[in-house]
Design a protein around this motif. Structure first.
Motif, PDB file in Angstrom:
ATOM      1  N   GLU A  22       7.848   9.392   3.736  1.00  0.00           N
ATOM      2  CA  GLU A  22       6.729  10.329   3.778  1.00  0.00           C
ATOM      3  C   GLU A  22       5.996  10.405   2.442  1.00  0.00           C
ATOM      4  OE1 GLU A  22       8.177  14.061   5.126  1.00  0.00           O
ATOM      5  OE2 GLU A  22       9.064  13.260   6.961  1.00  0.00           O
ATOM      6  N   ASP A  23       6.713  10.186   1.328  1.00  0.00           N
ATOM      7  CA  ASP A  23       6.103  10.311   0.007  1.00  0.00           C
ATOM      8  C   ASP A  23       6.286   9.093  -0.876  1.00  0.00           C
ATOM      9  OD1 ASP A  23       5.322  13.159   0.314  1.00  0.00           O
ATOM     10  OD2 ASP A  23       7.486  13.477   0.406  1.00  0.00           O
ATOM     11  N   THR A  24       7.036   8.098  -0.420  1.00  0.00           N
ATOM     12  CA  THR A  24       7.413   6.978  -1.275  1.00  0.00           C
ATOM     13  C   THR A  24       7.131   5.656  -0.586  1.00  0.00           C
ATOM     14  OG1 THR A  24       9.242   8.358  -2.080  1.00  0.00           O
ATOM     15  CG2 THR A  24       9.297   6.033  -2.666  1.00  0.00           C
ATOM     16  N   THR A  25       6.661   4.685  -1.358  1.00  0.00           N
ATOM     17  CA  THR A  25       6.515   3.312  -0.871  1.00  0.00           C
ATOM     18  C   THR A  25       7.849   2.606  -1.079  1.00  0.00           C
ATOM     19  OG1 THR A  25       4.175   3.296  -1.455  1.00  0.00           O
ATOM     20  CG2 THR A  25       5.241   1.156  -1.141  1.00  0.00           C
ATOM     21  N   ILE A  26       8.323   1.912  -0.053  1.00  0.00           N
ATOM     22  CA  ILE A  26       9.645   1.288  -0.106  1.00  0.00           C
ATOM     23  C   ILE A  26       9.530  -0.215   0.131  1.00  0.00           C
ATOM     24  CG2 ILE A  26      11.945   1.204   0.942  1.00  0.00           C
ATOM     25  CD1 ILE A  26      11.584   4.122   1.769  1.00  0.00           C
ATOM     26  N   LEU A  27      10.164  -0.972  -0.755  1.00  0.00           N
ATOM     27  CA  LEU A  27      10.327  -2.415  -0.563  1.00  0.00           C
ATOM     28  C   LEU A  27      11.812  -2.702  -0.633  1.00  0.00           C
ATOM     29  CD1 LEU A  27       9.360  -5.386  -0.387  1.00  0.00           C
ATOM     30  CD2 LEU A  27       9.160  -5.373  -2.878  1.00  0.00           C
ATOM     31  N   TYR A  28      12.379  -3.198   0.466  1.00  0.00           N
ATOM     32  CA  TYR A  28      13.817  -3.426   0.485  1.00  0.00           C
ATOM     33  C   TYR A  28      14.132  -4.809   1.052  1.00  0.00           C
ATOM     34  CZ  TYR A  28      13.731  -2.330   5.510  1.00  0.00           C
ATOM     35  OH  TYR A  28      13.461  -2.326   6.859  1.00  0.00           O
ATOM     36  N   SER A  29      15.140  -5.429   0.472  1.00  0.00           N
ATOM     37  CA  SER A  29      15.581  -6.724   0.985  1.00  0.00           C
ATOM     38  C   SER A  29      16.726  -6.513   1.959  1.00  0.00           C
ATOM     39  CB  SER A  29      16.033  -7.630  -0.161  1.00  0.00           C
ATOM     40  OG  SER A  29      17.208  -7.131  -0.766  1.00  0.00           O
ATOM     41  N   THR A  30      16.809  -7.382   2.948  1.00  0.00           N
ATOM     42  CA  THR A  30      17.898  -7.273   3.915  1.00  0.00           C
ATOM     43  C   THR A  30      18.047  -8.586   4.679  1.00  0.00           C
ATOM     44  OG1 THR A  30      18.801  -5.967   5.762  1.00  0.00           O
ATOM     45  CG2 THR A  30      16.436  -6.374   5.773  1.00  0.00           C
ATOM     46  N   GLY A  33       5.475   4.756 -10.771  1.00  0.00           N
ATOM     47  CA  GLY A  33       6.837   4.855 -11.268  1.00  0.00           C
ATOM     48  C   GLY A  33       7.758   4.110 -10.312  1.00  0.00           C
ATOM     49  N   ILE A  34       8.810   3.479 -10.837  1.00  0.00           N
ATOM     50  CA  ILE A  34       9.680   2.629 -10.030  1.00  0.00           C
ATOM     51  C   ILE A  34      11.100   3.178 -10.008  1.00  0.00           C
ATOM     52  CG2 ILE A  34      10.609   0.297  -9.742  1.00  0.00           C
ATOM     53  CD1 ILE A  34       8.295  -0.716 -11.426  1.00  0.00           C
ATOM     54  N   GLY A  35      11.707   3.131  -8.837  1.00  0.00           N
ATOM     55  CA  GLY A  35      13.135   3.377  -8.690  1.00  0.00           C
ATOM     56  C   GLY A  35      13.778   2.107  -8.172  1.00  0.00           C
ATOM     57  N   THR A  45       0.839  -1.192   0.000  1.00  0.00           N
ATOM     58  CA  THR A  45       0.000   0.000   0.000  1.00  0.00           C
ATOM     59  C   THR A  45       0.875   1.244   0.000  1.00  0.00           C
ATOM     60  OG1 THR A  45      -0.137  -0.106   2.419  1.00  0.00           O
ATOM     61  CG2 THR A  45      -1.912  -1.135   1.176  1.00  0.00           C
ATOM     62  N   GLU A  46       0.286   2.356  -0.372  1.00  0.00           N
ATOM     63  CA  GLU A  46       1.051   3.590  -0.527  1.00  0.00           C
ATOM     64  C   GLU A  46       1.681   4.054   0.784  1.00  0.00           C
ATOM     65  OE1 GLU A  46      -1.455   6.543  -2.288  1.00  0.00           O
ATOM     66  OE2 GLU A  46      -1.234   5.715  -4.311  1.00  0.00           O
ATOM     67  N   ARG A  47       2.870   4.632   0.645  1.00  0.00           N
ATOM     68  CA  ARG A  47       3.615   5.247   1.751  1.00  0.00           C
ATOM     69  C   ARG A  47       3.857   4.280   2.915  1.00  0.00           C
ATOM     70  NH1 ARG A  47       0.080   9.118  -0.187  1.00  0.00           N
ATOM     71  NH2 ARG A  47       1.097  10.981  -1.069  1.00  0.00           N
ATOM     72  N   THR A  48       4.207   3.059   2.572  1.00  0.00           N
ATOM     73  CA  THR A  48       4.587   2.085   3.587  1.00  0.00           C
ATOM     74  C   THR A  48       5.983   1.565   3.280  1.00  0.00           C
ATOM     75  OG1 THR A  48       3.575   0.270   2.322  1.00  0.00           O
ATOM     76  CG2 THR A  48       2.216   1.327   4.018  1.00  0.00           C
ATOM     77  N   SER A  49       6.583   0.959   4.267  1.00  0.00           N
ATOM     78  CA  SER A  49       7.905   0.362   4.111  1.00  0.00           C
ATOM     79  C   SER A  49       7.808  -1.127   4.413  1.00  0.00           C
ATOM     80  CB  SER A  49       8.903   1.027   5.076  1.00  0.00           C
ATOM     81  OG  SER A  49      10.151   0.389   5.026  1.00  0.00           O
ATOM     82  N   VAL A  98      15.799  10.087  -8.369  1.00  0.00           N
ATOM     83  CA  VAL A  98      15.849  11.398  -9.018  1.00  0.00           C
ATOM     84  C   VAL A  98      14.569  11.698  -9.793  1.00  0.00           C
ATOM     85  CG1 VAL A  98      16.988  10.530 -11.116  1.00  0.00           C
ATOM     86  CG2 VAL A  98      17.301  12.929 -10.430  1.00  0.00           C
ATOM     87  N   HIS A  99      13.873  10.678 -10.298  1.00  0.00           N
ATOM     88  CA  HIS A  99      12.634  10.888 -11.061  1.00  0.00           C
ATOM     89  C   HIS A  99      11.394  10.835 -10.173  1.00  0.00           C
ATOM     90  CE1 HIS A  99      13.448   6.631 -10.769  1.00  0.00           C
ATOM     91  NE2 HIS A  99      12.253   6.311 -11.203  1.00  0.00           N
ATOM     92  N   GLN A 100      11.605  10.828  -8.855  1.00  0.00           N
ATOM     93  CA  GLN A 100      10.537  10.862  -7.863  1.00  0.00           C
ATOM     94  C   GLN A 100       9.524   9.722  -8.051  1.00  0.00           C
ATOM     95  OE1 GLN A 100       9.128  14.894  -8.459  1.00  0.00           O
ATOM     96  NE2 GLN A 100      10.684  15.727  -7.083  1.00  0.00           N
ATOM     97  N   PRO A 101      10.005   8.473  -7.979  1.00  0.00           N
ATOM     98  CA  PRO A 101       9.110   7.323  -8.172  1.00  0.00           C
ATOM     99  C   PRO A 101       8.165   7.143  -6.998  1.00  0.00           C
ATOM    100  CG  PRO A 101      11.241   6.575  -7.412  1.00  0.00           C
ATOM    101  CD  PRO A 101      11.383   8.050  -7.650  1.00  0.00           C
ATOM    102  N   LYS A 102       7.042   6.501  -7.263  1.00  0.00           N
ATOM    103  CA  LYS A 102       6.109   6.177  -6.184  1.00  0.00           C
ATOM    104  C   LYS A 102       6.569   4.955  -5.399  1.00  0.00           C
ATOM    105  CE  LYS A 102       1.806   8.079  -8.044  1.00  0.00           C
ATOM    106  NZ  LYS A 102       0.397   7.755  -8.434  1.00  0.00           N
ATOM    107  N   LEU A 103       7.321   4.072  -6.072  1.00  0.00           N
ATOM    108  CA  LEU A 103       7.795   2.848  -5.428  1.00  0.00           C
ATOM    109  C   LEU A 103       9.300   2.743  -5.576  1.00  0.00           C
ATOM    110  CD1 LEU A 103       7.351   0.074  -4.071  1.00  0.00           C
ATOM    111  CD2 LEU A 103       7.008  -0.876  -6.359  1.00  0.00           C
ATOM    112  N   LEU A 104       9.970   2.488  -4.473  1.00  0.00           N
ATOM    113  CA  LEU A 104      11.423   2.343  -4.452  1.00  0.00           C
ATOM    114  C   LEU A 104      11.776   0.913  -4.065  1.00  0.00           C
ATOM    115  CD1 LEU A 104      14.118   3.848  -4.726  1.00  0.00           C
ATOM    116  CD2 LEU A 104      13.907   4.517  -2.324  1.00  0.00           C
TER     117      LEU A 104
END
Length: 293
Positions: free
Chosen positions: A172-180, A67-69, A27-31, A140-146
């Motif tokens: 605050e403005d981006t949804t983040i999915l990160y592996s760790t 948009g994806i980063g 969902t939007e703006r979650t990590s 830099v392109h201000q993606p919605k999903l990182l």
């Protein structure tokens, strides 16, 4: 609002299943932290989401023109380009208008802490600076999903802290999915956990829900020295497990309450320095989940 929906995502290499039937929603703006040991399928999953790999089966549904980063685990750069030149190139490739690309790149480099190094060539950058530059090209392109693949695993503790702080501000403005596989980071910055093991999603949910399911509350008592801890363990009125100068007392059915333990030490001085209530750490939870498979 849903931003991404993944259903039965599968990647097969010949007879080998790298990822099998993975389903989740962002969902939007979650990590969201995608956690698991090396070889669990984290990079393969992110590469499919980023469009770098074609899935064998399953679907990936994007909503609201997402948009994806993407930041790979080991970002690569043209060593002869300056940070500004590289970021501006990435901006244009990602669809930023040419007349806006430079100003947007300068702002992004300032944000990631490379403002003073924008005219320095990437080939002369340290590991930490390269990670910052990789993050700059991803946002830099201000993606919605990182999408971030092990964004801090190659950094020293100071570098990890700096990058994690940057990611927190992006939430605050981006949804983040990160592996760790650094579970302290996942515990610090996540709304949802996805546990991968042998390519399968073996557990998922909010950090609070996962901790509730595997809570195993306990009381942690710190002693001045291992000898004092050992003496207490031998005569304690409750089950107790010693680890050096620390003793853990499992809490079952609400007993013992922390007030009982503190009252015991008030009446029986035993060299205890501190008493606190704890739940299982994320690392302990993951080991328990992985051990079921």
């Amino acid at each position: 609002m849903s931003l991404l929906e993944v259903k039965k995502l599968t990647k097969r290499y010949g007879e080998e299943l790298a990822v099998e039937d993975v389903s989740f929603e962002l969902t939007e703006r979650t990590s969201t932290a995608l956690i698991g040991p090396n070889g669990a399928g984290k990079t393969t999953t992110l590469s499919m989401l980023a469009g770098l790999l074609k899935q064998t089966e399953g679907s990936i549904s994007w909503h609201n023109g997402t948009g994806i980063g993407f930041l790979p685990q080991y970002p690569q750069f043209f060593p002869w380009l300056t940070a500004l030149e590289f970021t501006e190139m990435a901006a244009k490739i990602s669809g930023v208008e040419a007349k806006k690309a430079r100003a947007q790149s300068v702002r992004t480099l300032e944000f990631v802490g490379l403002g003073n190094a924008k005219d320095k060539k990437a080939g002369a950058f340290s590991g930490g600076m390269k990670q910052r530059l990789g993050l700059a090209q991803a946002i830099v392109h201000q993606p919605k999903l990182l999408l971030l693949d092990e964004p801090v695993s190659a950094l020293d503790p100071s570098g990890r802290r700096e990058i994690m702080n940057l990611l927190k501000s992006l939430r605050e403005d981006t949804t983040i999915l990160y592996s760790t596989h650094i579970l302290n980071d996942a515990e610090e910055m996540t709304d949802q956990l996805l546990f991968l093991q042998h390519g399968k999603l073996v557990e998922q949910g909010s950090l609070k829900d996962v901790k509730t399911r595997y809570a195993e509350p306990r009381i942690r008592v710190t002693f001045k020295d291992p000898e004092s801890a050992g003496l207490f363990t031998g005569k304690a009125p409750w089950d107790a497990v010693r680890d050096g100068h620390i003793v853990y007392i499992p809490v079952k059915g609400g007993h013992p309450a922390i007030e009982e333990v503190m009252g015991y030490f008030a009446a029986n001085p035993s060299g205890a320095d501190g008493v606190e209530r704890q739940t299982a750490s994320l690392e302990e939870i993951f080991l328990k989940v992985a051990g079921r498979q």
